[in-house]
Every structure is written in C-alpha cells, then in structure tokens.
Design a protein around this motif. Structure first.
Motif, short mmCIF file in Angstrom:
data_model
loop_
_atom_site.label_atom_id
_atom_site.label_comp_id
_atom_site.label_asym_id
_atom_site.label_seq_id
_atom_site.Cartn_x
_atom_site.Cartn_y
_atom_site.Cartn_z
N LEU A 171 0.83 -1.20 0.00
CA LEU A 171 0.00 0.00 0.00
C LEU A 171 0.87 1.25 0.00
O LEU A 171 0.63 2.19 -0.75
CB LEU A 171 -0.94 0.01 1.21
CG LEU A 171 -1.84 1.24 1.35
CD1 LEU A 171 -2.76 1.38 0.15
CD2 LEU A 171 -2.64 1.14 2.63
N ASP B 274 2.30 1.75 -3.39
CA ASP B 274 1.28 2.25 -4.31
C ASP B 274 1.04 3.74 -4.12
O ASP B 274 0.92 4.49 -5.09
CB ASP B 274 -0.05 1.51 -4.12
CG ASP B 274 0.00 0.08 -4.61
OD1 ASP B 274 0.94 -0.25 -5.38
OD2 ASP B 274 -0.87 -0.71 -4.23
N ILE B 275 0.98 4.17 -2.87
CA ILE B 275 0.73 5.59 -2.58
C ILE B 275 1.87 6.46 -3.09
O ILE B 275 1.66 7.57 -3.56
CB ILE B 275 0.50 5.79 -1.07
CG1 ILE B 275 -0.84 5.16 -0.67
CG2 ILE B 275 0.53 7.26 -0.69
CD1 ILE B 275 -1.09 5.12 0.82
N LYS B 276 3.10 5.99 -3.03
CA LYS B 276 4.26 6.75 -3.48
C LYS B 276 4.42 6.73 -5.00
O LYS B 276 5.22 7.48 -5.54
CB LYS B 276 5.53 6.21 -2.82
CG LYS B 276 5.60 6.51 -1.35
CD LYS B 276 5.69 8.00 -1.15
CE LYS B 276 5.83 8.37 0.30
NZ LYS B 276 5.82 9.81 0.49
N SER B 277 3.69 5.90 -5.69
CA SER B 277 3.80 5.78 -7.14
C SER B 277 3.28 7.05 -7.83
O SER B 277 2.33 7.68 -7.37
CB SER B 277 2.99 4.57 -7.60
OG SER B 277 2.89 4.56 -9.00
N HIS B 278 3.89 7.41 -8.96
CA HIS B 278 3.43 8.56 -9.73
C HIS B 278 2.00 8.37 -10.24
O HIS B 278 1.26 9.33 -10.40
CB HIS B 278 4.35 8.82 -10.92
CG HIS B 278 5.59 9.54 -10.55
ND1 HIS B 278 5.61 10.87 -10.25
CD2 HIS B 278 6.87 9.11 -10.44
CE1 HIS B 278 6.85 11.24 -9.96
NE2 HIS B 278 7.63 10.19 -10.06
N SER B 279 1.62 7.13 -10.49
CA SER B 279 0.27 6.88 -11.00
C SER B 279 -0.80 7.15 -9.95
O SER B 279 -1.97 7.29 -10.28
CB SER B 279 0.15 5.45 -11.52
OG SER B 279 0.38 4.52 -10.49
N TYR B 280 -0.41 7.22 -8.69
CA TYR B 280 -1.36 7.49 -7.61
C TYR B 280 -1.67 8.98 -7.50
O TYR B 280 -2.72 9.37 -7.01
CB TYR B 280 -0.79 6.97 -6.29
CG TYR B 280 -1.77 7.00 -5.14
CD1 TYR B 280 -2.73 6.02 -5.00
CD2 TYR B 280 -1.73 8.01 -4.19
CE1 TYR B 280 -3.62 6.03 -3.95
CE2 TYR B 280 -2.63 8.04 -3.13
CZ TYR B 280 -3.57 7.05 -3.02
OH TYR B 280 -4.46 7.07 -1.98
N ASP C 156 0.78 16.13 -10.62
CA ASP C 156 1.89 15.36 -11.19
C ASP C 156 2.59 16.21 -12.25
O ASP C 156 2.23 16.20 -13.41
CB ASP C 156 1.35 14.06 -11.78
CG ASP C 156 2.44 13.11 -12.20
OD1 ASP C 156 3.62 13.51 -12.24
OD2 ASP C 156 2.11 11.95 -12.50
#
Length: 69
Positions: free
Chosen positions: A12, A15-21, A27
């Motif tokens: 989790l 996922d939160i640190k991902s650019h897609s989030y 962004d």
C-alpha cells in the motif's frame, strides 16, 4: 497472519508513493508531457482571464513597442 498484514502495508505504501497514484493536476512530470502542450497553452491563457475577472477588470490595454537610445 501478521507477516501478511505488514506485507499489505508495504504494498500500500509503495502504491501511494507511485506517480500513477498522484492526481493529474499535482503530477508535474505528467503535465510536462508533449501530448499536453495544448492544455498547458490553454491554461496559460485562462489563468490571467480568470484572475482579471475575479478582480473585476473588464478590459485592458496592451501596448507593444520599443525605444531606441
């Protein structure tokens, strides 16, 4: 069961640190894509228009020119 729970937490967090989030408007890497150039130009034109409308400015005068010394 505890290892599975911590594994979920780590996924989790990843996922939160991902650019897609990130939402698109936050962004900056996404906003700089070539495909979004027309959107950026539109925003550059819209920004001063909205600010002037908020300030109650109904018209402006633009002066172009130069001076030689």
């Amino acid at each position: 069961m505890e290892p599975e729970s911590s594994d979920r937490k780590s996924h989790l967090y990843a996922d939160i640190k991902s650019h897609s989030y990130l939402p698109a408007d936050r962004d900056t890497e996404f906003l700089q894509r070539e495909e979004l150039r027309s959107i950026r130009i539109g925003l550059e034109l819209l920004k001063p228009e909205l600010i002037q409308r908020e300030q109650g400015i109904r018209s402006t005068i633009v002066v172009f020119g130069s001076a030689r010394l």
